[in-house]
Design a protein around this motif. Structure first.
Motif, PDB file in Angstrom:
ATOM      1  N   ILE A  48       0.853  -1.207   0.000  1.00 57.01           N
ATOM      2  CA  ILE A  48       0.000   0.000   0.000  1.00 57.01           C
ATOM      3  C   ILE A  48       0.885   1.252   0.000  1.00 57.01           C
ATOM      4  CG2 ILE A  48      -1.846   1.232   1.209  1.00 57.01           C
ATOM      5  CD1 ILE A  48      -2.541  -1.463   2.561  1.00 57.01           C
ATOM      6  N   TYR A  49       1.937   1.208   0.812  1.00 57.12           N
ATOM      7  CA  TYR A  49       2.840   2.367   0.894  1.00 57.12           C
ATOM      8  C   TYR A  49       3.489   2.633  -0.467  1.00 57.12           C
ATOM      9  CZ  TYR A  49       6.720   5.322   2.422  1.00 57.12           C
ATOM     10  OH  TYR A  49       7.625   6.360   2.555  1.00 57.12           O
ATOM     11  N   ASN A 108       5.629  13.709   8.261  1.00 54.73           N
ATOM     12  CA  ASN A 108       6.322  12.543   8.822  1.00 54.73           C
ATOM     13  C   ASN A 108       5.369  11.661   9.631  1.00 54.73           C
ATOM     14  OD1 ASN A 108       6.040  14.062  11.079  1.00 54.73           O
ATOM     15  ND2 ASN A 108       8.228  14.538  11.321  1.00 54.73           N
ATOM     16  N   GLN A 109       4.056  11.902   9.464  1.00 56.37           N
ATOM     17  CA  GLN A 109       3.045  11.053  10.117  1.00 56.37           C
ATOM     18  C   GLN A 109       2.560  10.022   9.109  1.00 56.37           C
ATOM     19  OE1 GLN A 109       2.297  11.413  13.408  1.00 56.37           O
ATOM     20  NE2 GLN A 109       3.907  12.985  13.323  1.00 56.37           N
ATOM     21  N   ILE A 110       2.790   8.764   9.403  1.00 54.02           N
ATOM     22  CA  ILE A 110       2.463   7.733   8.417  1.00 54.02           C
ATOM     23  C   ILE A 110       0.968   7.728   8.088  1.00 54.02           C
ATOM     24  CG2 ILE A 110       2.326   5.861  10.139  1.00 54.02           C
ATOM     25  CD1 ILE A 110       3.776   5.377   6.632  1.00 54.02           C
ATOM     26  N   SER A 111       0.103   7.989   9.092  1.00 53.20           N
ATOM     27  CA  SER A 111      -1.346   7.956   8.803  1.00 53.20           C
ATOM     28  C   SER A 111      -1.710   9.070   7.831  1.00 53.20           C
ATOM     29  CB  SER A 111      -2.158   8.061  10.089  1.00 53.20           C
ATOM     30  OG  SER A 111      -1.714   9.189  10.809  1.00 53.20           O
ATOM     31  N   ASP A 112      -1.108  10.266   8.013  1.00 50.50           N
ATOM     32  CA  ASP A 112      -1.393  11.375   7.083  1.00 50.50           C
ATOM     33  C   ASP A 112      -0.854  11.052   5.694  1.00 50.50           C
ATOM     34  OD1 ASP A 112      -2.613  12.811   9.012  1.00 50.50           O
ATOM     35  OD2 ASP A 112      -0.923  14.163   9.418  1.00 50.50           O
ATOM     36  N   ARG A 147       1.003  15.415  -0.219  1.00 55.44           N
ATOM     37  CA  ARG A 147       1.189  15.188   1.219  1.00 55.44           C
ATOM     38  C   ARG A 147       2.270  16.083   1.841  1.00 55.44           C
ATOM     39  NH1 ARG A 147       0.670  11.264  -2.223  1.00 55.44           N
ATOM     40  NH2 ARG A 147      -1.211  10.039  -2.065  1.00 55.44           N
ATOM     41  N   ILE A 148       2.418  17.248   1.270  1.00 53.94           N
ATOM     42  CA  ILE A 148       3.414  18.196   1.792  1.00 53.94           C
ATOM     43  C   ILE A 148       2.944  18.797   3.111  1.00 53.94           C
ATOM     44  CG2 ILE A 148       4.391  20.496   1.375  1.00 53.94           C
ATOM     45  CD1 ILE A 148       4.605  19.755  -1.533  1.00 53.94           C
ATOM     46  N   SER A 149       3.850  18.870   4.089  1.00 56.29           N
ATOM     47  CA  SER A 149       3.463  19.474   5.371  1.00 56.29           C
ATOM     48  C   SER A 149       4.127  20.834   5.577  1.00 56.29           C
ATOM     49  CB  SER A 149       3.843  18.546   6.524  1.00 56.29           C
ATOM     50  OG  SER A 149       5.236  18.428   6.589  1.00 56.29           O
ATOM     51  N   TRP A 150       5.129  21.125   4.764  1.00 57.46           N
ATOM     52  CA  TRP A 150       5.870  22.373   4.960  1.00 57.46           C
ATOM     53  C   TRP A 150       6.466  22.794   3.627  1.00 57.46           C
ATOM     54  CZ3 TRP A 150      11.133  23.188   4.114  1.00 57.46           C
ATOM     55  CH2 TRP A 150      11.653  24.385   4.622  1.00 57.46           C
ATOM     56  N   MET A 160      -0.424   8.134   4.346  1.00 58.59           N
ATOM     57  CA  MET A 160      -1.226   7.094   3.699  1.00 58.59           C
ATOM     58  C   MET A 160      -2.591   7.626   3.277  1.00 58.59           C
ATOM     59  SD  MET A 160       0.837   4.638   3.599  1.00 58.59           S
ATOM     60  CE  MET A 160       0.425   2.923   3.551  1.00 58.59           C
ATOM     61  N   SER A 161      -3.156   8.531   4.075  1.00 57.18           N
ATOM     62  CA  SER A 161      -4.490   9.033   3.706  1.00 57.18           C
ATOM     63  C   SER A 161      -4.377  10.140   2.661  1.00 57.18           C
ATOM     64  CB  SER A 161      -5.230   9.542   4.940  1.00 57.18           C
ATOM     65  OG  SER A 161      -4.531  10.645   5.473  1.00 57.18           O
ATOM     66  N   GLY A 162      -3.170  10.727   2.548  1.00 52.50           N
ATOM     67  CA  GLY A 162      -2.970  11.768   1.537  1.00 52.50           C
ATOM     68  C   GLY A 162      -3.839  12.976   1.787  1.00 52.50           C
ATOM     69  N   ASN A 163      -4.113  13.267   3.063  1.00 52.07           N
ATOM     70  CA  ASN A 163      -5.027  14.357   3.388  1.00 52.07           C
ATOM     71  C   ASN A 163      -4.485  15.736   3.060  1.00 52.07           C
ATOM     72  OD1 ASN A 163      -7.143  12.906   4.277  1.00 52.07           O
ATOM     73  ND2 ASN A 163      -6.502  12.859   6.422  1.00 52.07           N
ATOM     74  N   THR A 164      -3.175  15.899   3.202  1.00 51.34           N
ATOM     75  CA  THR A 164      -2.633  17.245   3.007  1.00 51.34           C
ATOM     76  C   THR A 164      -2.504  17.552   1.515  1.00 51.34           C
ATOM     77  OG1 THR A 164      -0.444  16.321   3.231  1.00 51.34           O
ATOM     78  CG2 THR A 164      -1.381  17.335   5.184  1.00 51.34           C
TER      79      THR A 164
END
Ligand code: SF4
Length: 385
Positions: free
Chosen positions: A42-43, A289-293, A303-306, A295-299
């Protein structure tokens, strides 16, 4: 550097595999124990989606000349999944025929079949986490492998056709002696890898070794001992024909890591996967760096956080303090070509001060760390931030 056609602009791609068999006792990298094959699948699928979405943004602008699959322990993934990842890059980007394509691997996770499959998938370079050849030190670090498995993996990698192999070594371990370290260096050289990386142990809060130290179970090695080990390694590697080209890296001529050199040369690289960092077209970004985020691709945007658009002064400062990591240092003419400015107009005060303290040396064309500067490099870099 100006490229005749924009599409010639080179790009490195880093792909992060955060899975390991078990956590080493000194490790605070973004990695965790996970050997569940279905989760790996999945990853990997999420990363192929990420590669696809980046390629749309990059719109055919780049030619990939290096790929580095790091971790973690990428070699615990099945060859099929690693092949899928490389195929995703080949399908979406132009990749140079002579691209350097590296996989990080740990002894204890490699078989002849796997190594042959990696080579057939297109990997041209393998970076092996040996760390030490001393059974006691390997145990203290919590490594999963024995010294014999390093020898075996190395020779199997050669037989599989890998003619570009790096060995990673760690020194400055609690209780380690100069004799043990020099034996490690000599043993590594005896294997004749093309590249050797040698890192001083960093004691990171929260790791098992950190707790051993805090509880008084073991003692850190004195700084002086650590520095003697470092300089002895450089001397021995140099005598054996390895060029010391970056603070912690040495290579036979022509085998410096083309991918890692991008990090120190302000070249473009894309990071894919959990927590991966990128510097593309003047923009720095980091994935969550949160695996759940992840995997869900919410951002947003892969999936960028910054994200930070570098100003010209950010680029100049990074060019200097990253460039000084290379033992060739920074070249004043290249600096002028890159930024249209004279290095000395910007940095004469701090640079003269560091030269005066014996941390930097210069000639007409270049500025680089001295032997003392290699030891106190963070003090040097902080002057240019
Ligand atoms: S193998 Fe590497 S990434 Fe994995 S736990 Fe050990 S040091 Fe960390």
């Amino acid at each position: 550097m100006e490229y005749k056609y924009i599409r010639e602009k080179p790009l490195g791609i880093y792909i992060h595999i955060p899975f390991c068999i078990k956590k080493c006792r000194y490790c605070d990298f973004l990695s965790f124990a996970d050997t569940d094959r279905s989760f790996h699948e999945i990853y990997t699928a999420k990363m192929t989606d990420e590669i696809a979405s980046w390629s749309l943004i990059h719109n055919n602008m780049y030619t990939v000349d290096t790929i580095f699959v790091g971790g973690g322990t990428p070699s615990i993934l099945s060859p099929e999944l690693l092949c899928d990842l490389l195929d995703a890059v080949f399908a979406r980007y132009r990749v140079r025929e002579d691209a350097e394509i590296t996989i990080e691997a740990n002894p204890g996770t490699l078989t002849p079949e796997k190594l042959t499959a990696f080579r057939n998938a297109g990997f041209t370079r393998i970076s092996m986490g040996a760390q030490s050849f001393d059974p006691g030190l390997l145990k203290m670090m919590g490594r999963i492998h024995t010294p014999e498995e390093i020898f075996e993996s190395f020779s199997t990698a050669r037989k599989a056709g890998f003619d570009n192999i790096n060995l990673d070594l760690i020194f400055g371990l609690p209780g380690e002696t100069q004799k043990q370290w020099m034996k490690d260096i000599d043993t590594a050289i005896g294997l004749t890898p093309e590249h050797i990386s040698f890192y001083s142990l960093q004691i990171e809060e929260g790791t098992e070794i950190y707790h051993d130290i805090v509880s008084g179970k073991v003692e850190t090695l004195p700084d002086l001992e650590d520095r003697i080990m470092y300089h002895n390694a450089i001397e021995t590697l140099t005598e054996a024909g390895y060029g010391h080209y970056e603070i912690s890296n040495a290579a036979r001529p022509g085998f410096a890591s083309r991918h890692n050199l991008k990090y120190w040369s302000l070249d473009d690289y894309l990071g894919v996967g959990l927590g991966a960092h990128s510097y593309v077209n003047g923009v720095r970004s980091a994935n969550t760096n949160q695996i759940s985020d992840y995997m869900s691709g919410n951002t947003d945007h892969g999936r960028i956080s910054w994200l930070h658009k570098n100003s010209e002064s950010d680029d100049i400062s990074e060019y200097v303090f990253l460039g000084l990591r290379k033992t060739e240092g920074i070249n004043f003419d290249h600096f002028r070509q890159a930024f249209g400015k004279n290095f000395w107009d910007l940095y004469s005060e701090e640079t003269e001060k560091l030269i005066g303290r014996g941390l930097l040396e210069r000639d007409d064309h270049t500025l680089r760390l001295t032997r003392l500067g290699l030891d106190l490099s963070n003090q040097v870099f902080s002057e240019y931030v």
